[in-house]
Scaffold this motif. Structure first.
Motif, short mmCIF file in Angstrom:
data_model
loop_
_atom_site.label_atom_id
_atom_site.label_comp_id
_atom_site.label_asym_id
_atom_site.label_seq_id
_atom_site.Cartn_x
_atom_site.Cartn_y
_atom_site.Cartn_z
N ILE A 39 0.87 -1.18 0.00
CA ILE A 39 0.00 0.00 0.00
C ILE A 39 0.91 1.23 0.00
CG2 ILE A 39 -1.96 1.13 1.12
CD1 ILE A 39 -2.43 -1.52 2.59
N PRO A 40 1.37 1.65 -1.20
CA PRO A 40 2.33 2.77 -1.23
C PRO A 40 1.81 4.03 -0.58
CG PRO A 40 2.14 1.70 -3.38
CD PRO A 40 1.05 1.14 -2.52
N VAL A 41 0.50 4.27 -0.64
CA VAL A 41 -0.05 5.50 -0.09
C VAL A 41 0.15 5.59 1.41
CG1 VAL A 41 -2.38 4.68 0.38
CG2 VAL A 41 -2.04 7.03 -0.33
N ALA A 42 0.38 4.44 2.07
CA ALA A 42 0.63 4.48 3.52
C ALA A 42 1.92 5.20 3.85
CB ALA A 42 0.66 3.06 4.09
N ARG A 72 3.39 11.41 3.68
CA ARG A 72 3.77 12.13 4.90
C ARG A 72 2.56 12.43 5.77
NH1 ARG A 72 6.85 17.99 5.19
NH2 ARG A 72 6.82 18.18 7.46
N ARG A 73 1.42 12.81 5.15
CA ARG A 73 0.25 13.15 5.95
C ARG A 73 -0.26 11.94 6.71
NH1 ARG A 73 -2.83 17.48 6.55
NH2 ARG A 73 -4.96 17.21 7.30
N PHE A 74 -0.16 10.77 6.12
CA PHE A 74 -0.61 9.57 6.82
C PHE A 74 0.24 9.33 8.06
CE2 PHE A 74 -0.76 5.04 7.71
CZ PHE A 74 -2.13 4.78 7.67
N GLY A 75 1.55 9.44 7.90
CA GLY A 75 2.44 9.18 9.03
C GLY A 75 2.43 10.28 10.08
N ALA A 76 2.20 11.52 9.64
CA ALA A 76 2.32 12.66 10.56
C ALA A 76 1.00 13.07 11.20
CB ALA A 76 2.91 13.86 9.81
N VAL A 77 -0.13 12.65 10.62
CA VAL A 77 -1.42 13.04 11.17
C VAL A 77 -2.27 11.82 11.53
CG1 VAL A 77 -3.60 14.24 10.69
CG2 VAL A 77 -1.43 15.23 9.91
N VAL A 78 -2.41 10.88 10.60
CA VAL A 78 -3.30 9.74 10.84
C VAL A 78 -2.73 8.78 11.88
CG1 VAL A 78 -4.46 7.78 9.76
CG2 VAL A 78 -4.25 9.92 8.52
N ASN A 85 2.58 19.37 11.64
CA ASN A 85 2.20 19.01 10.27
C ASN A 85 0.73 19.36 10.00
OD1 ASN A 85 4.63 17.28 9.15
ND2 ASN A 85 4.31 16.68 11.30
N TYR A 86 0.28 20.46 10.59
CA TYR A 86 -1.14 20.82 10.58
C TYR A 86 -1.69 20.99 9.17
CZ TYR A 86 -5.37 23.21 12.25
OH TYR A 86 -6.67 23.55 12.53
N ARG A 87 -0.87 21.51 8.26
CA ARG A 87 -1.34 21.76 6.89
C ARG A 87 -0.54 21.00 5.84
NH1 ARG A 87 -5.04 25.83 6.77
NH2 ARG A 87 -5.14 27.17 8.61
N VAL A 88 0.04 19.88 6.22
CA VAL A 88 0.78 19.07 5.26
C VAL A 88 -0.18 18.54 4.21
CG1 VAL A 88 2.04 16.91 4.94
CG2 VAL A 88 2.63 18.44 6.81
N ARG A 89 0.18 18.63 2.95
CA ARG A 89 -0.67 18.16 1.86
C ARG A 89 -0.71 16.64 1.82
NH1 ARG A 89 -0.29 21.37 -3.60
NH2 ARG A 89 -0.88 19.27 -4.20
N ASP A 90 -1.81 16.11 1.27
CA ASP A 90 -1.98 14.66 1.17
C ASP A 90 -0.89 14.02 0.34
OD1 ASP A 90 -4.27 15.07 2.57
OD2 ASP A 90 -5.62 14.88 0.85
N ASP A 91 -0.37 14.74 -0.65
CA ASP A 91 0.58 14.15 -1.59
C ASP A 91 2.01 14.59 -1.30
OD1 ASP A 91 0.33 16.76 -2.24
OD2 ASP A 91 0.05 16.45 -4.40
N ALA A 92 2.30 14.97 -0.05
CA ALA A 92 3.58 15.59 0.27
C ALA A 92 4.78 14.70 -0.01
CB ALA A 92 3.60 16.05 1.74
N SER A 93 4.59 13.37 0.05
CA SER A 93 5.75 12.51 -0.13
C SER A 93 5.76 11.83 -1.49
CB SER A 93 5.78 11.45 0.98
OG SER A 93 4.70 10.56 0.86
N ARG A 94 4.94 12.26 -2.43
CA ARG A 94 4.94 11.64 -3.75
C ARG A 94 6.23 11.93 -4.48
NH1 ARG A 94 -1.20 12.83 -6.02
NH2 ARG A 94 -2.28 11.58 -4.49
#
Length: 412
Positions: free
Chosen positions: A217-220, A223-229, A403-412
């Motif tokens: 699951i590459p999307v995992a 950055r937003r997943f790791g820093a917020v979710v 990471n309050y406003r980190v974009r969903d695609d920050a680590s693409r």
């Protein structure tokens, strides 16, 4: 992920309104998954060691995590229905083992694992299916996040009602070790007949490629997943377990006459607060920010501070206050995490990413066993251990704020 999710518009006319069947199945399975929790006090009073009972609470994570990580991607590959239809039947089998295994740790363990497998399928596959059935063309457009809220509320309602009923029946009804589980068997069998009629939302692929590719699951890694979710997920069931698994055990010597019912009350209060606040969580959530995650972790920090005080004074009202605050943190965090995933995930890895989210969250059910072991072997006091939890929760809050406003695609 190689499988492609395709919402079938041709089924829209007949499928509208079919989401309640999936929601009911999730509710029944969640009922069975949590009815064991208020009975922890009963099993400990009957002679099972405290650490063994807390490990039994954790054992269903051994079923949840594999079912989440494998079931979610497989449902993206083969469809929701083939994976979800057997889930209520697996839950019924687990409840049967629990009903007749009160004196057998292996039977209790096997029952917990089966309930965990069913719950893992419900959370990964059922939640994704419910989300898809809650949007056009299967349902009228009711706004972003409605599927996540329906899923979170179905799970939380099942957890709360199942625990409350189980505790009351075990305290005052006949067959205290069996009746609650047998009721869940009936509910799961009824749910199985309903979920079989729900429409499929995913087209099975003729040549889906290798399964091991789907399990990635590459999307995992975003950055937003790791820093917020992940920080929010880490506290969902760690905070809930603190409120309704650890605190009732500490309070048992102080509650005369009805310790099982008190345990059920605390469980119901925790999850009812979580359920109630989920209905307004969408007003807290703000796309593009981590506001809902921040609010959730603020409740967790305050709840862990309350737990420090409650473990020190051991009074009923302090315990109830702790349950309310931690329950609110759990409820907002559940919705916040699921809505973040809806924004991050592509259609073909929605179930897989949901599986990762729940897998992280359910590791929190190891907290009671860890605390019991540290208390017994090292002599650490619960107030001091909860104070460490306060520091950890503050650290997670600081990470999310950073990471309050980190974009969903920050680590693409």
């Amino acid at each position: 992920m190689t499988a492609l999710t395709d919402i079938r518009p041709a089924r829209a006319a007949t499928a509208t309104g079919r989401w309640p069947a999936v929601a009911a199945s999730i509710f029944a399975i969640a009922w069975g998954g949590n009815e064991f929790t208020p009975l922890l006090v009963m099993y400990k009073a009957n002679g099972l060691p405290a650490t063994t009972v807390d490990l039994l609470l954790f054992h269903y994570v051994l079923g949840i995590v594999p079912a989440l990580l494998i079931g979610g991607p497989m449902s993206d590959r083969y469809g929701r229905r083939p994976l979800m239809r057997p889930a209520p039947l697996i839950a019924a089998a687990g409840s049967l083992l629990l009903a007749f295994g009160a004196d057998s740790v292996p039977m209790l363990s096997a029952g917990r694992v089966l309930c965990g497998i069913a719950l893992g399928l419900a959370m990964a596959v059922g939640s994704s299916w419910l989300k898809e059935l809650s949007q056009p063309p299967f349902d009228r457009d009711r706004g972003a996040g409605i599927g996540a809220r329906r899923s979170a509320m179905s799970l939380t309602a099942g957890f709360a009602v199942g625990a409350g009923v189980a505790g009351v029946l075990a305290q005052w009804a006949p067959w205290p070790h069996s009746l609650a589980y047998l009721i869940n068997v009936a509910l799961c069998l009824a749910a199985a007949t309903q979920v079989a009629r729900a429409p499929e939302t995913v087209v099975s692929q003729a040549d889906p490629g290798r399964l091991r590719d789907d399990l990635r699951i590459p999307v995992a890694g975003y950055r937003r997943f790791g820093a917020v979710v992940v920080p929010v997920a880490s506290w969902l069931f760690a905070s809930a377990a603190t409120a309704y698994a650890v605190m009732p055990t500490l309070m048992a010597p102080r509650v005369h006459g009805a310790p099982i019912a008190f345990s059920a009350l605390i469980t119901a209060i925790t999850l009812s607060c979580g359920f109630a606040i989920q209905s307004v969580a969408r007003r807290i959530d703000e796309p593009g920010t981590a506001r809902a995650a921040v609010v959730s972790l603020l409740f967790v920090v305050c709840g862990m501070v309350a737990a420090v005080a409650a473990a020190h004074v051991l009074t009923m009202w302090a315990t109830i206050l702790t349950a309310c605050v931690l329950g609110a943190g759990y409820g907002i965090g559940m919705v916040a995490g699921l809505q973040e995933i809806e924004r991050i995930a592509r259609p073909d890895d929605l179930a897989g990413l949901t599986a990762v989210f729940y897998s992280v969250s359910y590791l929190g059910f190891g907290v009671p066993a860890i605390l019991a072991s540290l208390h017994k072997s090292v002599g650490f006091g619960y107030p001091a251990m909860f104070a460490v939890g306060v520091v950890a929760a503050v650290g997670c809050l600081a990470l999310v704020l950073r990471n309050y406003r980190v974009r969903d695609d920050a680590s693409r």
